[in-house]
Design an enzyme around this catalytic site. Structure first.
Site, PDB file in Angstrom:
ATOM      1  CE1 TYR A 140      -3.407   2.783   0.668  1.00 54.96           C
ATOM      2  CE2 TYR A 140      -2.104   3.196   2.753  1.00 54.96           C
ATOM      3  CZ  TYR A 140      -3.136   3.430   1.814  1.00 54.96           C
ATOM      4  OH  TYR A 140      -4.069   4.858   1.945  1.00 54.96           O
ATOM      5  NE  ARG A 264      -2.839  -5.081  12.381  1.00 54.74           N
ATOM      6  CZ  ARG A 264      -3.750  -4.345  11.862  1.00 54.74           C
ATOM      7  NH1 ARG A 264      -4.897  -4.756  11.479  1.00 54.74           N
ATOM      8  NH2 ARG A 264      -3.736  -3.018  11.872  1.00 54.74           N
TER       9      ARG A 264
HETATM   10  P1  NAD Z   1     -12.862   4.246   1.096  1.00 54.97           P
HETATM   11  O1  NAD Z   1     -12.444   2.915   1.043  1.00 54.97           O
HETATM   12  O2  NAD Z   1     -14.040   4.826   2.121  1.00 54.97           O
HETATM   13  O3  NAD Z   1     -12.859   5.175  -0.074  1.00 54.97           O
HETATM   14  C1  NAD Z   1     -12.481   4.655  -1.522  1.00 54.97           C
HETATM   15  C2  NAD Z   1     -13.369   4.888  -2.495  1.00 54.97           C
HETATM   16  O4  NAD Z   1     -12.833   4.222  -3.618  1.00 54.97           O
HETATM   17  C3  NAD Z   1     -14.564   3.913  -2.103  1.00 54.97           C
HETATM   18  O5  NAD Z   1     -15.589   4.546  -2.385  1.00 54.97           O
HETATM   19  C4  NAD Z   1     -14.556   2.931  -3.133  1.00 54.97           C
HETATM   20  O6  NAD Z   1     -15.668   2.240  -3.674  1.00 54.97           O
HETATM   21  C5  NAD Z   1     -13.642   3.288  -4.258  1.00 54.97           C
HETATM   22  N1  NAD Z   1     -13.078   2.596  -5.208  1.00 54.97           N
HETATM   23  C6  NAD Z   1     -12.030   1.481  -4.724  1.00 54.97           C
HETATM   24  N2  NAD Z   1     -11.491   1.122  -5.685  1.00 54.97           N
HETATM   25  C7  NAD Z   1     -11.976   1.671  -6.934  1.00 54.97           C
HETATM   26  C8  NAD Z   1     -11.957   1.376  -8.418  1.00 54.97           C
HETATM   27  N3  NAD Z   1     -11.148   0.536  -8.868  1.00 54.97           N
HETATM   28  N4  NAD Z   1     -12.507   1.986  -9.281  1.00 54.97           N
HETATM   29  C9  NAD Z   1     -13.307   3.137  -8.694  1.00 54.97           C
HETATM   30  N5  NAD Z   1     -13.502   3.401  -7.442  1.00 54.97           N
HETATM   31  C10 NAD Z   1     -12.865   2.816  -6.603  1.00 54.97           C
HETATM   32  O7  NAD Z   1     -11.371   4.987   1.908  1.00 54.97           O
HETATM   33  P2  NAD Z   1     -10.935   6.549   2.468  1.00 54.97           P
HETATM   34  O8  NAD Z   1     -10.794   6.359   3.679  1.00 54.97           O
HETATM   35  O9  NAD Z   1     -12.179   7.457   2.031  1.00 54.97           O
HETATM   36  O10 NAD Z   1      -9.736   6.755   1.574  1.00 54.97           O
HETATM   37  C11 NAD Z   1      -9.786   7.864   0.447  1.00 54.97           C
HETATM   38  C12 NAD Z   1      -8.542   8.092  -0.175  1.00 54.97           C
HETATM   39  O11 NAD Z   1      -7.626   8.347   1.268  1.00 54.97           O
HETATM   40  C13 NAD Z   1      -7.783   6.759  -0.531  1.00 54.97           C
HETATM   41  O12 NAD Z   1      -6.961   7.363  -1.692  1.00 54.97           O
HETATM   42  C14 NAD Z   1      -6.779   6.366   0.551  1.00 54.97           C
HETATM   43  O13 NAD Z   1      -5.626   5.784   0.242  1.00 54.97           O
HETATM   44  C15 NAD Z   1      -6.237   7.928   0.953  1.00 54.97           C
HETATM   45  N6  NAD Z   1      -6.149   7.780   2.573  1.00 54.97           N
HETATM   46  C16 NAD Z   1      -6.990   7.344   3.534  1.00 54.97           C
HETATM   47  C17 NAD Z   1      -6.368   7.389   4.931  1.00 54.97           C
HETATM   48  C18 NAD Z   1      -7.322   6.927   5.871  1.00 54.97           C
HETATM   49  O14 NAD Z   1      -7.057   7.321   7.038  1.00 54.97           O
HETATM   50  N7  NAD Z   1      -8.674   6.850   5.794  1.00 54.97           N
HETATM   51  C19 NAD Z   1      -5.314   7.792   5.184  1.00 54.97           C
HETATM   52  C20 NAD Z   1      -4.412   8.103   4.319  1.00 54.97           C
HETATM   53  C21 NAD Z   1      -4.710   8.162   2.752  1.00 54.97           C
END
Ligand code: NAD
Length: 304
Positions: A140, A264
């Protein structure tokens, strides 16, 4: 402004979409609903159920006359990236390249990209600033880092502008508490159900927890500022998982004691990110303190 938010049916993306609509932007969501939810899709947005790896991206961008893209869609689970690195890389790396190609062909002006603290790996020093070496410790972390390089390349080769936002640990209402969701959501969910949460390792690992509304605000700021910049989005405040557990426990009002399990693979021991560049470059800083954010999040899970 005409904005497309990939992952706009997800946790963070759905807050970004709402703030875009509140600003009066014409807002398009592209999401395959793999982890996103239909109920997160804002009524005021145009929705395409589509994969970021799809060949249709260019047509959608052209049809909707998209000027700016906020790219949130990703495979977000560290453990999945270790068990299934091909899938992780396919969505996060190839999906982003596919999106950048479509943006170039459709004449999009800028991409705001959701990167992660995971790109730094175990820190050499704290707080981690944007100049810290990148030594990701999971698929990741790598698959979030590689698109940063492509963004730089597309800016140099094709003039497609970008801002990279490296988020710390994001939390808030609507975060998925099932499976490997955020630790705040998991602790709250389990404590409200009277179940025993698991802490991996000794719980003394530190993190920097940032409220989702603040993260969404940073994305909107990056639509207009931070050209070609990489910026941490964080509070800069280190909190151990044990401290976090105690805060949530106090807020929920329970005496539950956590279960401890071995740490982990891929988990990082200590991490908190310096937030000063975001203030300089985006005019942004975190507005919601952890206690306040936890209160709002507990309130949400009590009702849902
Ligand atoms: P989330 O899983 O709720 O949102 C991700 C969204 O992307 C989902 O709606 C999913 O359906 C969509 N998705 C996944 N694969 C896809 C694909 N192949 N095509 C189209 N849509 C797709 O996660 P989140 O926590 O809202 O994360 C959003 C972003 O923030 C991500 O890029 C993640 O890497 C980044 N991020 C999140 C965190 C955290 O703590 N949540 C921390 C650092 C970075």
């Amino acid at each position: 402004m005409r904005v497309l938010v990939t992952g706009g049916a997800g946790f963070i993306g759905s807050y970004i979409v709402r703030q875009c609509i509140e600003k009066g932007f014409y807002t398009v969501i592209l999401d395959n609903l793999s982890t996103g939810k239909e109920e997160n899709i804002h009524q005021g947005a145009i929705f395409y159920k589509e994969d970021v790896r799809s060949e249709r991206l260019k047509d959608i961008l052209l049809q909707e006359k998209v000027e700016m893209v906020i790219h949130q869609a990703a495979q977000i689970d560290v453990q999945t990236s270790i068990k299934n690195p091909q899938y992780d890389a396919s969505v996060n790396i190839l999906g982003t390249i596919n999106l950048l190609e479509a943006c170039r062909e459709a004449g999009v002006r800028k991409v705001v990209y959701a990167s992660s603290a995971a790109v730094y790996g175990n820190p050499d020093y704290l707080p981690v600033d944007e100049g810290h070496p990148l030594k990701p410790q999971s698929g990741y972390g790598i698959s979030k880092q590689v698109p940063e390089k492509y963004l730089r390349l597309y800016r140099e080769l094709h003039g497609l502008d970008f801002t990279v936002l490296r988020y710390a640990n994001v939390y808030g209402p609507r975060q998925d508490a099932s499976g490997e969701g955020g630790v705040v959501a998991i602790f709250i969910d389990k404590l409200l159900k009277g179940e025993t949460p698991t802490i991996y390792g000794d719980g003394e690992q530190t993190r920097d927890f940032i409220f989702v509304e603040d993260v969404a605000r940073a994305n909107l700021a990056a639509l207009e500022r931070g050209s070609g910049q990489v910026v941490n989005i964080s509070t800069g405040v280190a909190v151990s998982v044990n401290q976090l557990f105690q805060m949530i426990k106090d807020c929920v009002g329970t005496e539950t004691v956590p279960r401890y399990a071995p740490e982990r693979p891929g988990d990082i021991k200590e991490s908190f990110l310096a937030p000063l560049k975001a203030e300089e470059v985006l005019g942004w800083k975190a507005g919601i303190a952890l206690q306040e954010g936890i209160r709002a999040t507990v309130g949400y899970y009590r009702q849902n």
